[in-house]
Design a protein around this motif. Structure first.
Motif, mmCIF file in Angstrom:
data_model
loop_
_atom_site.group_PDB
_atom_site.id
_atom_site.type_symbol
_atom_site.label_atom_id
_atom_site.label_comp_id
_atom_site.label_asym_id
_atom_site.label_seq_id
_atom_site.Cartn_x
_atom_site.Cartn_y
_atom_site.Cartn_z
ATOM 1 N N THR A 83 -8.332 16.020 -5.704
ATOM 2 C CA THR A 83 -9.722 15.969 -6.461
ATOM 3 C C THR A 83 -10.319 14.217 -6.473
ATOM 4 O OG1 THR A 83 -8.851 15.379 -8.682
ATOM 5 C CG2 THR A 83 -9.376 17.353 -8.185
ATOM 6 N N MET A 84 -9.494 13.468 -6.261
ATOM 7 C CA MET A 84 -9.871 11.835 -6.344
ATOM 8 C C MET A 84 -10.772 11.862 -4.738
ATOM 9 S SD MET A 84 -9.253 9.541 -8.218
ATOM 10 C CE MET A 84 -10.414 8.398 -8.198
ATOM 11 N N ASN A 85 -10.102 12.646 -3.748
ATOM 12 C CA ASN A 85 -10.558 12.556 -2.370
ATOM 13 C C ASN A 85 -11.883 13.525 -2.100
ATOM 14 O OD1 ASN A 85 -9.136 10.399 -1.012
ATOM 15 N ND2 ASN A 85 -7.290 11.659 -1.810
ATOM 16 N N ALA A 86 -11.944 14.417 -2.827
ATOM 17 C CA ALA A 86 -12.779 15.396 -2.817
ATOM 18 C C ALA A 86 -14.173 14.969 -3.489
ATOM 19 C CB ALA A 86 -12.330 16.936 -2.928
ATOM 20 N N TYR A 87 -14.013 14.284 -4.444
ATOM 21 C CA TYR A 87 -15.123 13.937 -5.292
ATOM 22 C C TYR A 87 -15.268 12.353 -5.553
ATOM 23 C CZ TYR A 87 -14.854 18.655 -7.289
ATOM 24 O OH TYR A 87 -15.105 20.028 -7.534
ATOM 25 N N ASP A 88 -16.641 11.938 -5.906
ATOM 26 C CA ASP A 88 -16.449 10.639 -6.414
ATOM 27 C C ASP A 88 -17.014 10.334 -7.750
ATOM 28 O OD1 ASP A 88 -16.669 9.420 -3.731
ATOM 29 O OD2 ASP A 88 -18.808 10.154 -3.305
ATOM 30 N N GLN A 89 -16.768 9.225 -8.334
ATOM 31 C CA GLN A 89 -17.037 9.025 -9.655
ATOM 32 C C GLN A 89 -18.233 7.992 -9.744
ATOM 33 O OE1 GLN A 89 -13.768 8.492 -8.180
ATOM 34 N NE2 GLN A 89 -13.396 10.667 -8.696
ATOM 35 N N LEU A 90 -18.709 7.984 -10.999
ATOM 36 C CA LEU A 90 -19.757 7.040 -11.299
ATOM 37 C C LEU A 90 -19.385 5.584 -10.675
ATOM 38 C CD1 LEU A 90 -21.150 7.972 -14.713
ATOM 39 C CD2 LEU A 90 -22.201 8.365 -12.256
ATOM 40 N N VAL A 91 -18.182 5.137 -11.218
ATOM 41 C CA VAL A 91 -17.823 3.789 -10.863
ATOM 42 C C VAL A 91 -16.276 3.737 -10.506
ATOM 43 C CG1 VAL A 91 -19.322 2.351 -12.550
ATOM 44 C CG2 VAL A 91 -17.017 3.412 -13.234
ATOM 45 N N THR A 92 -15.718 2.629 -9.843
ATOM 46 C CA THR A 92 -14.442 2.652 -9.448
ATOM 47 C C THR A 92 -13.784 1.051 -9.575
ATOM 48 O OG1 THR A 92 -12.984 2.971 -7.459
ATOM 49 C CG2 THR A 92 -15.165 2.118 -7.040
ATOM 50 N N TYR A 93 -12.475 1.146 -9.273
ATOM 51 C CA TYR A 93 -12.137 -0.277 -9.298
ATOM 52 C C TYR A 93 -11.984 -1.229 -8.383
ATOM 53 C CZ TYR A 93 -9.695 3.067 -13.245
ATOM 54 O OH TYR A 93 -9.484 3.857 -13.955
ATOM 55 N N GLY A 94 -11.981 -2.384 -8.564
ATOM 56 C CA GLY A 94 -11.737 -3.324 -7.603
ATOM 57 C C GLY A 94 -10.436 -3.575 -6.951
ATOM 58 N N VAL A 95 -10.384 -4.258 -5.881
ATOM 59 C CA VAL A 95 -8.948 -4.129 -5.264
ATOM 60 C C VAL A 95 -8.834 -5.783 -5.170
ATOM 61 C CG1 VAL A 95 -7.772 -3.773 -3.070
ATOM 62 C CG2 VAL A 95 -9.306 -2.204 -3.970
ATOM 63 N N LYS A 96 -7.478 -5.960 -5.400
ATOM 64 C CA LYS A 96 -7.094 -7.325 -5.179
ATOM 65 C C LYS A 96 -5.790 -7.405 -4.309
ATOM 66 C CE LYS A 96 -4.673 -7.495 -9.487
ATOM 67 N NZ LYS A 96 -4.458 -7.898 -10.878
ATOM 68 N N THR A 97 -5.265 -8.525 -3.690
ATOM 69 C CA THR A 97 -4.168 -8.739 -3.038
ATOM 70 C C THR A 97 -3.179 -9.377 -3.764
ATOM 71 O OG1 THR A 97 -5.630 -8.474 -0.934
ATOM 72 C CG2 THR A 97 -3.208 -9.180 -0.733
ATOM 73 N N VAL A 98 -2.038 -8.693 -4.066
ATOM 74 C CA VAL A 98 -0.824 -9.327 -4.567
ATOM 75 C C VAL A 98 0.193 -9.275 -3.909
ATOM 76 C CG1 VAL A 98 0.574 -9.186 -6.801
ATOM 77 C CG2 VAL A 98 -1.702 -8.466 -6.830
ATOM 78 N N ASP A 99 1.133 -10.377 -3.368
ATOM 79 C CA ASP A 99 2.187 -10.399 -2.564
ATOM 80 C C ASP A 99 1.989 -9.612 -1.220
ATOM 81 O OD1 ASP A 99 3.466 -11.619 -4.777
ATOM 82 O OD2 ASP A 99 4.170 -9.910 -5.599
ATOM 83 N N GLY A 100 0.801 -9.707 -0.742
ATOM 84 C CA GLY A 100 0.646 -9.131 0.522
ATOM 85 C C GLY A 100 0.416 -7.729 0.472
ATOM 86 N N ASN A 101 0.281 -7.008 -0.686
ATOM 87 C CA ASN A 101 0.225 -5.517 -0.982
ATOM 88 C C ASN A 101 -1.475 -5.571 -1.518
ATOM 89 O OD1 ASN A 101 2.486 -4.593 0.306
ATOM 90 N ND2 ASN A 101 3.501 -5.034 -1.761
ATOM 91 N N GLN A 102 -2.112 -4.465 -1.208
ATOM 92 C CA GLN A 102 -3.494 -4.420 -1.962
ATOM 93 C C GLN A 102 -3.307 -3.304 -3.185
ATOM 94 O OE1 GLN A 102 -5.916 -2.867 1.459
ATOM 95 N NE2 GLN A 102 -7.215 -4.400 0.752
ATOM 96 N N LYS A 103 -3.893 -3.903 -4.188
ATOM 97 C CA LYS A 103 -3.585 -3.317 -5.512
ATOM 98 C C LYS A 103 -4.753 -3.077 -6.251
ATOM 99 C CE LYS A 103 -0.762 -3.737 -9.202
ATOM 100 N NZ LYS A 103 -0.026 -4.607 -10.177
ATOM 101 N N ALA A 104 -5.080 -2.249 -7.064
ATOM 102 C CA ALA A 104 -6.229 -1.805 -7.603
ATOM 103 C C ALA A 104 -6.350 -2.934 -8.984
ATOM 104 C CB ALA A 104 -6.445 -0.656 -8.422
ATOM 105 N N ASN A 105 -7.556 -3.422 -9.307
ATOM 106 C CA ASN A 105 -7.607 -4.382 -10.552
ATOM 107 C C ASN A 105 -8.505 -3.556 -11.177
ATOM 108 O OD1 ASN A 105 -8.131 -6.212 -12.167
ATOM 109 N ND2 ASN A 105 -9.200 -7.651 -10.836
ATOM 110 N N THR A 106 -7.946 -2.972 -12.206
ATOM 111 C CA THR A 106 -8.805 -1.971 -13.071
ATOM 112 C C THR A 106 -9.600 -2.725 -14.023
ATOM 113 O OG1 THR A 106 -6.830 -2.189 -14.587
ATOM 114 C CG2 THR A 106 -7.062 -0.078 -13.414
#
Lengths: 297, 523
Positions: B66-89
């Protein structure tokens, strides 16, 4: 000389001859002897497991987990550091016990059902045998899984499942035997002189049908052990940490690709040899007990 | 004779047909692989999913679809932690809503929708659809709870592109929750004349991918939405293969048959790391594991008994021997990555003497016997149970492990019929208010173990109304200390989320809901 004496004496002579040939034939059947050897070995292991097992089968020791065969652990250790040899020895108790109880249930329910169905025939017979057909219509493992799942996982439910799955085979075998036997003169003679039905069934039909039933019971032991192990493998058998061969394989299978082959190989060999034992012995017994097969050799 | 001939000829026909089919199939495959070379991706999942309805989804595969077939009104930002990309809720970014405004009292949110966003059907994303979607969540079985949790009172379409959401009370988590797949925006025009069940097996979204095929027993195929309003995805086709056995997923990954595999067993991490073509991403997650007891059942109603069990858990063994260090010991009722986390009051360590002493104080110096239910599906749970069982045995406590199939297990947890069990929990919203409110607040819907501490309840209610983040965190800390002393669970560990992928796979981002967003992926 009365008529009775004449008819009796050849029978007793024949019996003696049969007894002699039974043992000589069994001794001559090498495969059956190998089978018997395996069964004796595993039964012995099962009986004396607490005395010969080098470790406790349930004691965990994660420091020595996943070790290959060593002097301390002849068959290695599993992912909890438990000694596989000890677990296999204790597992023999469970497998043989499950087999005995399972086959016992099949035998005690299936044989009388088959005998009654054949002896009385008619609607009762039809009803019983159609019920057996219904049971037979399911693949045995699926049926066992359904029964074990509905009873809840555990050793007892595995035994009951194994037992129920085996009932129709016993019933059909006994049905066939009884159908032929009830037409025999000695049964008709007993009927004619007014012997009770139950006596005829117990004293005359059952002993004469015993040979093939015994063969089937022996073969069923192997099958019962396999089904019980399969149920454990699927998580429907015993509860952890009980050492059961099928469950050991189930637990160890995740470690095959990482190279810890001993987790599955040794319990696998245990299952294979015990089943082979019962099957070889069963085949041997059939060769000896079935006159048709004997004469054709 | 005639019958026999007929049989033969039909058999021949069948054979010929089968041959032709296999011939065709292999041709088709080779054509396709040539055409899509470099732009298709295969991902190994463990489960096949339950539904395509965003408001009812509740397992990782359904969520991801569902996450990939639909969109939502808003979403989370992304930050980089220890070289891995991670959502910043905490960092909320625009999605279908290009901007939004909160009223000063925090009770009304006004969203303005993107101008160019279109659904798969070609219909424009409008305010009516948003209202329809929110109603859908409200009337759903699983999502309705989230709807309440988000404290939504009323949703109205002000004009074609403006939506106004009124809340029951100010809710600092509202935007974080609206970013979840549950609140996906559904094409209301497309849904006209179709029953609610349509969404179970079909999608009507605006997301970057269309679900072309979904067979829970084998695979799901998603094709890129070329007209996606944020631009066409880089990967034109994603195949999700459903492979239950973890070792099979590892094998396929090692052989290069799949590009990415999720839920890698910890014990296989080292072997995958040795494969030069593969990358392992092991990132701390929000997923925690705990040993729960029903506190209404004797002897677990006694806090001393619960504490004794806490002292009998072989924490190091669980993390090191079961999880191969792909986890870390859990030391509070909330995961360590949550704001307001504290270890204060967590005094438990593996100490069997202390455990024995506590049992003695509880009047159970001879130990006791209890039933433990082991849910199927997670190998580490069983390993944990067996190791804990062995330790408890040493203090005279007999733990009967009763294995149970997962669906039965979940029902048991829901209906509160289980005495004790191990279970995991993932808080999709990275906030203690959400986490503790569901699990340890006495009225929480997932408080399946009867934990009830009026003081904790009071603090939680107070925090809900507190606008100041710092003060709120202070209240959550106080709650954690009280909970630690009550020992409603034995804390086990916090999972790492372990993903194995080919080196060329780029764009993977870790989200607290554990769903992979396929849109940023490339290779």
């Amino acid at each position: 000389m009365s008529a009775a004496e004449v008819s009796l004496s050849p029978v007793s002579v024949k019996n003696k001859k049969k007894k002699k040939t039974f043992f000589t034939l069994m001794l001559r059947n090498r495969l059956a002897l190998i089978g018997l050897f395996f069964i004796i070995i595993w039964t012995l292991f099962a009986l004396v497991a607490p005395f010969i097992a080098p470790h406790s089968p349930t004691e965990t020791d994660t420091i020595s987990k996943l070790q290959g065969p060593t002097a301390a652990h002849w068959l290695g250790t599993d992912n909890y550091g438990r000694d596989i040899l000890s677990r296999i020895l204790y597992g023999a108790r469970i497998s043989i016990w499950t087999g005995l109880i399972g086959v016992g249930i099949s035998f005690l329910i299936g044989v009388p059902l088959g005998a009654i169905a054949a002896f009385y025939g008619g609607k009762i017979g039809d009803f019983i045998m159609r019920c057996m057909d219904v049971l037979l219509a399911f693949p045995s493992l699926i049926l066992a899984m359904a029964i074990a799942a509905s009873l809840g996982p555990g050793l007892t439910s595995a035994m009951i499942a194994v037992g129920i799955v085996g009932i129709p085979e016993f019933a059909r075998l006994m049905y066939g035997q009884t159908i032929t036997l009830k037409e025999k003169e000695f049964v008709e003679a007993s009927k004619a002189i007014g012997v009770k039905d139950t006596t005829i069934l117990f004293r005359h039909i059952f002993p004469n049908a015993l040979g093939p039933i015994l063969v089937h019971a022996t073969l069923s032991m192997g099958f019962a052990i396999l089904v019980a192990s399969s149920l454990s493998f699927l998580g429907l058998g015993i509860q952890p940490p009980t050492p059961e061969w099928g469950a050991m394989i189930s637990e160890g299978r995740e470690y095959i690709i990482t190279g810890q082959w001993w987790l599955v190989t040794f319990p696998g060999l245990a299952i294979a040899t015990s089943i082979l034992g019962f099957n070889l012995l069963g085949d041997g017994l059939r060769d000896v007990l079935d006159p048709r097969l004997r004469s054709s050799k | 004779m005639l019958v026999k001939n007929k049989w033969k000829s039909s058999l021949a026909l069948l054979l010929a047909g089968a041959l032709a089919l296999t011939g065709c199939a292999s041709n088709a495959n080779s054509n396709q692989s040539n055409k899509n070379k470099g732009t298709s991706m295969t991902i190994a999942y463990s489960d096949g999913g339950q539904t395509l309805d965003p408001a009812e989804a509740g397992d990782l595969t359904s969520d991801t679809l569902t996450m990939n077939a639909y969109d939502q009104l808003v979403t989370y930002g992304v930050k980089t932690v220890d070289g891995n990309q991670k959502a910043n809720t905490e960092d909320i970014k625009p999605m279908l809503a290009k901007e939004w405004k909160a009223s000063p009292d925090g009770k009304t949110y006004t969203f303005t929708l993107q101008d160019n966003a279109k659904f798969h059907s070609g219909n424009p994303v409008n305010a009516e659809s948003v209202v329809y979607s929110m109603d859908h969540v409200k009337n759903s079985q699983n999502g309705s709870f989230m709807y309440k949790m988000a404290s939504i009172k009323k949703v109205t379409a002000k004009d074609e592109k403006t939506v106004v959401v009124e809340l029951e009370r100010p809710n600092h988590l509202f935007l974080q929750m609206v970013a979840m797949y549950t609140f996906s925006v559904i094409d209301s025009k497309e849904m006209k004349g179709k029953g609610k069940d349509y969404l179970k097996t079909n999608t009507a979204g605006s997301g970057p991918y269309k679900v072309e095929k979904w067979d829970p027993a084998s695979e799901a195929v998603l094709t890129a939405n070329a007209n996606y309003w944020q631009g066409a995805p880089k990967v034109s086709k994603v195949t999700m293969k459903f492979i239950k056995e973890p070792s099979n997923r590892v094998m396929l990954l090692n052989k290069g048959d799949v590009d990415l595999a999720i839920e890698i067993p910890p014990k296989d991490v080292d072997s995958i790391k040795q494969n030069a073509k593969l990358n392992v991403t092991s990132t701390p997650s929000n997923r925690i594991l705990y040993f729960a007891f029903d506190q209404k059942v004797k002897p677990f109603d006694n806090v001393k008994v619960r504490q004794a069990i806490n002292y009998a858990i072989p924490y190091d063994q669980l993390v090191h021997d079961v999880m191969y260090d792909q986890a870390k010991q859990l030391k509070s009722s909330i995961p360590s990555s949550m704001p307001g986390y504290t270890e204060e009051g967590f005094v438990y360590k593996h100490d069997l003497n202390k455990a024995k002493q506590l049992l003695k104080e509880a009047g159970l110096s001879n130990g006791f016997t209890f039933d433990f239910t082991l849910g199927s599906g997670f190998d580490d749970w069983k390993d944990d149970a067996v190791l804990i069982q062995a330790e408890l045995q040493k203090i005279g406590v007999k733990m009967n492990i009763k294995p149970m199939a997962r669906p039965e297990f979940l029902t048991g947890v829901d209906q509160r019929t289980l005495t004790s069990y191990i279970s995991k929990w993932t808080s999709f919203v990275n906030d203690p208010g959400y986490h503790l409110g569901l699990l340890l607040y006495s009225k929480g819907s997932s408080n399946a173990f009867g934990y009830n501490n009026p003081q904790v309840d009071k603090l939680w209610e107070q925090a809900e109304l507190e606008k100041d983040q710092q003060k709120r965190e202070g209240l959550y800390k106080q709650m954690q200390v009280l909970i630690n002393a009550d020992a409603p669970w034995a804390y086990l560990y916090e999972y790492n989320r372990v993903i194995g992928a080919k080196k060329e796979v780029k764009g993977y981002v870790t989200y607290p809901d554990e769903c992979i967003r396929f849109f940023p992926l490339s290779k």
